[in-house]
Scaffold this motif. Structure first.
Motif, mmCIF file in Angstrom:
data_model
loop_
_atom_site.group_PDB
_atom_site.id
_atom_site.type_symbol
_atom_site.label_atom_id
_atom_site.label_comp_id
_atom_site.label_asym_id
_atom_site.label_seq_id
_atom_site.Cartn_x
_atom_site.Cartn_y
_atom_site.Cartn_z
ATOM 1 N N MET A 124 0.831 -1.199 0.000
ATOM 2 C CA MET A 124 0.000 0.000 0.000
ATOM 3 C C MET A 124 0.871 1.258 0.000
ATOM 4 S SD MET A 124 -3.057 0.853 2.544
ATOM 5 C CE MET A 124 -3.581 2.482 2.830
ATOM 6 N N LEU A 125 1.975 1.233 0.704
ATOM 7 C CA LEU A 125 2.844 2.406 0.740
ATOM 8 C C LEU A 125 3.598 2.622 -0.564
ATOM 9 C CD1 LEU A 125 4.299 2.141 4.349
ATOM 10 C CD2 LEU A 125 2.528 3.680 3.528
ATOM 11 N N LYS A 126 3.587 1.620 -1.440
ATOM 12 C CA LYS A 126 4.263 1.748 -2.722
ATOM 13 C C LYS A 126 3.326 2.229 -3.825
ATOM 14 C CE LYS A 126 7.676 -1.797 -1.746
ATOM 15 N NZ LYS A 126 8.271 -3.060 -2.199
ATOM 16 N N LYS A 127 2.113 2.526 -3.496
ATOM 17 C CA LYS A 127 1.115 2.930 -4.488
ATOM 18 C C LYS A 127 1.023 4.456 -4.573
ATOM 19 C CE LYS A 127 -0.405 -1.208 -5.361
ATOM 20 N NZ LYS A 127 -0.303 -1.813 -6.649
ATOM 21 N N PHE A 128 0.918 4.946 -5.796
ATOM 22 C CA PHE A 128 0.762 6.383 -6.002
ATOM 23 C C PHE A 128 -0.558 6.880 -5.438
ATOM 24 C CE2 PHE A 128 4.166 5.983 -9.102
ATOM 25 C CZ PHE A 128 4.832 7.175 -8.924
ATOM 26 N N ARG A 129 -1.598 6.065 -5.543
ATOM 27 C CA ARG A 129 -2.905 6.527 -5.070
ATOM 28 C C ARG A 129 -2.884 6.815 -3.571
ATOM 29 N NH1 ARG A 129 -6.013 0.891 -6.100
ATOM 30 N NH2 ARG A 129 -4.051 0.350 -7.010
ATOM 31 N N PHE A 130 -2.108 6.070 -2.798
ATOM 32 C CA PHE A 130 -2.006 6.335 -1.363
ATOM 33 C C PHE A 130 -1.293 7.652 -1.111
ATOM 34 C CE2 PHE A 130 0.697 6.203 2.419
ATOM 35 C CZ PHE A 130 -0.283 6.170 3.393
ATOM 36 N N TRP A 131 -0.129 7.840 -1.749
ATOM 37 C CA TRP A 131 0.665 9.031 -1.475
ATOM 38 C C TRP A 131 0.011 10.308 -2.011
ATOM 39 C CZ3 TRP A 131 3.754 9.014 2.313
ATOM 40 C CH2 TRP A 131 4.382 7.843 2.688
ATOM 41 N N LEU A 132 -0.582 10.231 -3.176
ATOM 42 C CA LEU A 132 -1.264 11.418 -3.698
ATOM 43 C C LEU A 132 -2.485 11.760 -2.859
ATOM 44 C CD1 LEU A 132 -0.959 10.812 -7.529
ATOM 45 C CD2 LEU A 132 0.358 12.384 -6.105
ATOM 46 N N PHE A 133 -3.208 10.747 -2.414
ATOM 47 C CA PHE A 133 -4.343 10.946 -1.516
ATOM 48 C C PHE A 133 -3.876 11.570 -0.202
ATOM 49 C CE2 PHE A 133 -6.977 9.300 1.961
ATOM 50 C CZ PHE A 133 -8.231 9.740 1.564
ATOM 51 N N PHE A 134 -2.799 11.035 0.372
ATOM 52 C CA PHE A 134 -2.267 11.528 1.650
ATOM 53 C C PHE A 134 -1.778 12.971 1.520
ATOM 54 C CE2 PHE A 134 1.333 11.927 4.634
ATOM 55 C CZ PHE A 134 0.619 11.785 5.824
ATOM 56 N N LEU A 135 -1.038 13.266 0.464
ATOM 57 C CA LEU A 135 -0.546 14.638 0.277
ATOM 58 C C LEU A 135 -1.685 15.621 0.039
ATOM 59 C CD1 LEU A 135 2.639 13.958 -1.857
ATOM 60 C CD2 LEU A 135 2.520 14.689 0.525
ATOM 61 N N SER A 136 -2.714 15.191 -0.674
ATOM 62 C CA SER A 136 -3.858 16.085 -0.886
ATOM 63 C C SER A 136 -4.587 16.351 0.434
ATOM 64 C CB SER A 136 -4.804 15.535 -1.936
ATOM 65 O OG SER A 136 -5.461 14.382 -1.475
ATOM 66 N N LEU A 137 -4.649 15.343 1.300
ATOM 67 C CA LEU A 137 -5.237 15.565 2.628
ATOM 68 C C LEU A 137 -4.418 16.569 3.426
ATOM 69 C CD1 LEU A 137 -6.418 12.077 3.920
ATOM 70 C CD2 LEU A 137 -7.821 14.065 3.388
ATOM 71 N N LEU A 138 -3.092 16.446 3.368
ATOM 72 C CA LEU A 138 -2.232 17.400 4.080
ATOM 73 C C LEU A 138 -2.426 18.821 3.563
ATOM 74 C CD1 LEU A 138 1.149 15.481 4.451
ATOM 75 C CD2 LEU A 138 -0.532 16.014 6.225
#
Length: 86
Positions: free
Chosen positions: A1-15
């Motif tokens: 899950m941590l290697k997926k772009f959808r997780f990181w882009l989602f997380f950064l957009s939340l920040l």
């Protein structure tokens, strides 16, 4: 899950949304300049402004931002998966 772009882009957009909600980005520059899909929707902002309540308006922009980045991440992940299969 941590290697997926959808997780990181989602997380950064939340920040970015949290940073904007704290009032530190009072002109919404970070929110709109880091989200090309929001810039495309600025022309339709009159429909969002018709709601009247500013808190609900910003909540709509935040939801569009988070969902948009999740979908962009999903698209990138899908393309990477297809390229790895070839």
């Amino acid at each position: 899950m941590l290697k997926k772009f959808r997780f990181w882009l989602f997380f950064l957009s939340l920040l970015i949304c949290v940073y904007n909600a704290t009032g530190l980005d009072d002109k919404n520059l970070l929110l709109f300049l880091t989200s090309p899909h929001l810039l495309l929707l600025v022309d339709y902002s009159r429909y969002i402004r018709a709601i009247g309540n500013e808190e609900i308006q910003m909540l709509i922009w935040y939801v569009i931002n988070v969902i948009g980045w999740f979908l962009i991440g999903w698209l990138v992940d899908s393309l990477i998966t297809k390229l790895k299969r070839k």
